[in-house]
Design an enzyme around this catalytic site. Structure first.
Site, short mmCIF file in Angstrom:
data_model
loop_
_atom_site.label_atom_id
_atom_site.label_comp_id
_atom_site.label_asym_id
_atom_site.label_seq_id
_atom_site.Cartn_x
_atom_site.Cartn_y
_atom_site.Cartn_z
N HIS A 18 -2.69 6.83 7.36
CA HIS A 18 -1.75 7.77 6.73
C HIS A 18 -2.46 9.06 6.33
O HIS A 18 -1.88 10.14 6.39
CB HIS A 18 -1.13 7.15 5.47
CG HIS A 18 0.14 6.39 5.71
ND1 HIS A 18 1.26 6.96 6.27
CD2 HIS A 18 0.48 5.10 5.45
CE1 HIS A 18 2.23 6.06 6.34
NE2 HIS A 18 1.78 4.91 5.86
N GLY A 74 0.84 -1.20 0.00
CA GLY A 74 0.00 0.00 0.00
C GLY A 74 0.87 1.24 0.00
O GLY A 74 2.03 1.19 0.42
N HIS A 87 -4.14 0.71 7.78
CA HIS A 87 -2.82 1.36 7.76
C HIS A 87 -2.81 2.55 6.81
O HIS A 87 -2.34 3.64 7.16
CB HIS A 87 -1.77 0.31 7.35
CG HIS A 87 -0.37 0.83 7.28
ND1 HIS A 87 0.62 0.39 8.14
CD2 HIS A 87 0.22 1.72 6.45
CE1 HIS A 87 1.75 1.03 7.84
NE2 HIS A 87 1.54 1.83 6.82
N GLU A 88 -3.35 2.36 5.60
CA GLU A 88 -3.31 3.43 4.60
C GLU A 88 -4.26 4.57 4.95
O GLU A 88 -3.93 5.74 4.75
CB GLU A 88 -3.61 2.87 3.21
CG GLU A 88 -2.62 1.83 2.70
CD GLU A 88 -1.17 2.23 2.86
OE1 GLU A 88 -0.85 3.42 2.70
OE2 GLU A 88 -0.34 1.35 3.17
N LEU A 131 6.54 1.69 4.30
CA LEU A 131 7.59 2.14 3.37
C LEU A 131 8.26 3.43 3.84
O LEU A 131 9.36 3.73 3.40
CB LEU A 131 7.00 2.34 1.97
CG LEU A 131 6.53 1.08 1.24
CD1 LEU A 131 5.87 1.44 -0.08
CD2 LEU A 131 7.68 0.10 1.02
CO CO Z 1 2.73 3.09 5.70
#
Ligand code: CO
Length: 174
Positions: A138, A45, A134-135, A93
Site C-alpha cells: 500500500h 491492517g 500487503h500493507e 478494506l
Molecule cells: Co489493503
C-alpha cells in the site's frame, strides 16, 4: 478518531508515500486514529494512504484479542528478507467484499521505526507475513488485485463496481 477509508479508484491509493522524519505528538495521534479505524472496520491492517494520508505508515494486528495489545505500528517499514512462497486468500478494506487467492512470500523480515523513532525488526510467517507484505505494498501504491492476471483483475473490478453501485456506494473511475 475513526477516519474515512478510501476505496479503489481514489488516486491516493496509487501514490507512493513519503518517509516520516518527525516522531512527534501529531504522528502519535495519527497512529491512534489508524488503529481505531482498523479495529472499527474489523481489518487486520490499515495503511496511511487508505485514510488519505501520504505518509509511510501502517498498522497491523493479527491477534485474537484486538484490544491494542497485539498491534504493530510500522513507520517507514522496509522488507529486509523474504523467503518461500505461499498462496492464500486475501482481501482489502479499500476493496470491500473482494477475496482472491494470490501468491506471497511465506516469511518476511521487516525493519521499521516505532512511534518514538526507535528502529525495530519484526519477522513474520503465515497471516502476519501476508499482512506485512500487503500493507507495505500500500505504501508503494500497490494493491493486492495487481497480482491477479489482467483479465481476472478486470473482471473482479467490474464485479466489485457493480456491487458497490447496487449498495449505493459511489466509487471513482480509474
Ligand atoms: Co489493503
Amino acid at each position: 478518531m475513526i477516519r474515512e477509508i478510501r476505496l479503489l479508484g481514489d488516486p491516493i491509493l496509487r501514490r507512493t508515500t513519503a518517509t516520516v522524519e518527525r516522531f512527534d505528538a501529531e504522528l502519535a495521534a495519527f497512529l491512534d486514529d489508524l488503529v481505531e479505524t482498523m479495529y472499527g472496520a474489523e481489518g487486520v491492517g490499515l495503511a496511511a494512504p487508505q485514510v488519505g494520508d501520504p505518509r509511510r505508515v501502517t498498522v497491523i494486528d493479527v491477534s485474537e484479542e484486538r484490544d491494542g495489545s497485539g498491534v504493530i505500528e510500522l513507520v517507514n517499514p522496509r522488507i529486509l528478507r523474504s523467503t518461500g512462497t505461499i498462496e492464500s486468500e486475501e482481501g482489502c478494506l479499500s476493496i470491500p467484499g473482494v477475496v482472491e487467492t494470490i501468491e506471497r512470500a511465506a516469511e518476511v523480515e521487516v525493519e521499521y521505526h516505532d512511534r518514538h523513532g526507535e528502529r525495530r525488526v519484526v519477522a513474520g510467517s503465515e497471516l502476519l507475513a501476508r499482512a506485512l507484505q500487503h500493507e507495505i505494498d500500500h505504501l508503494e501504491g500497490i494493491l493486492f488485485i495487481d497480482y491477479l492476471g489482467p483479465l481476472k483483475r478486470r473482471m473482479v473490478v467490474r464485479e466489485w463496481r457493480r456491487s458497490m453501485s447496487e449498495q449505493g456506494i459511489e466509487v471513482a473511475e480509474g
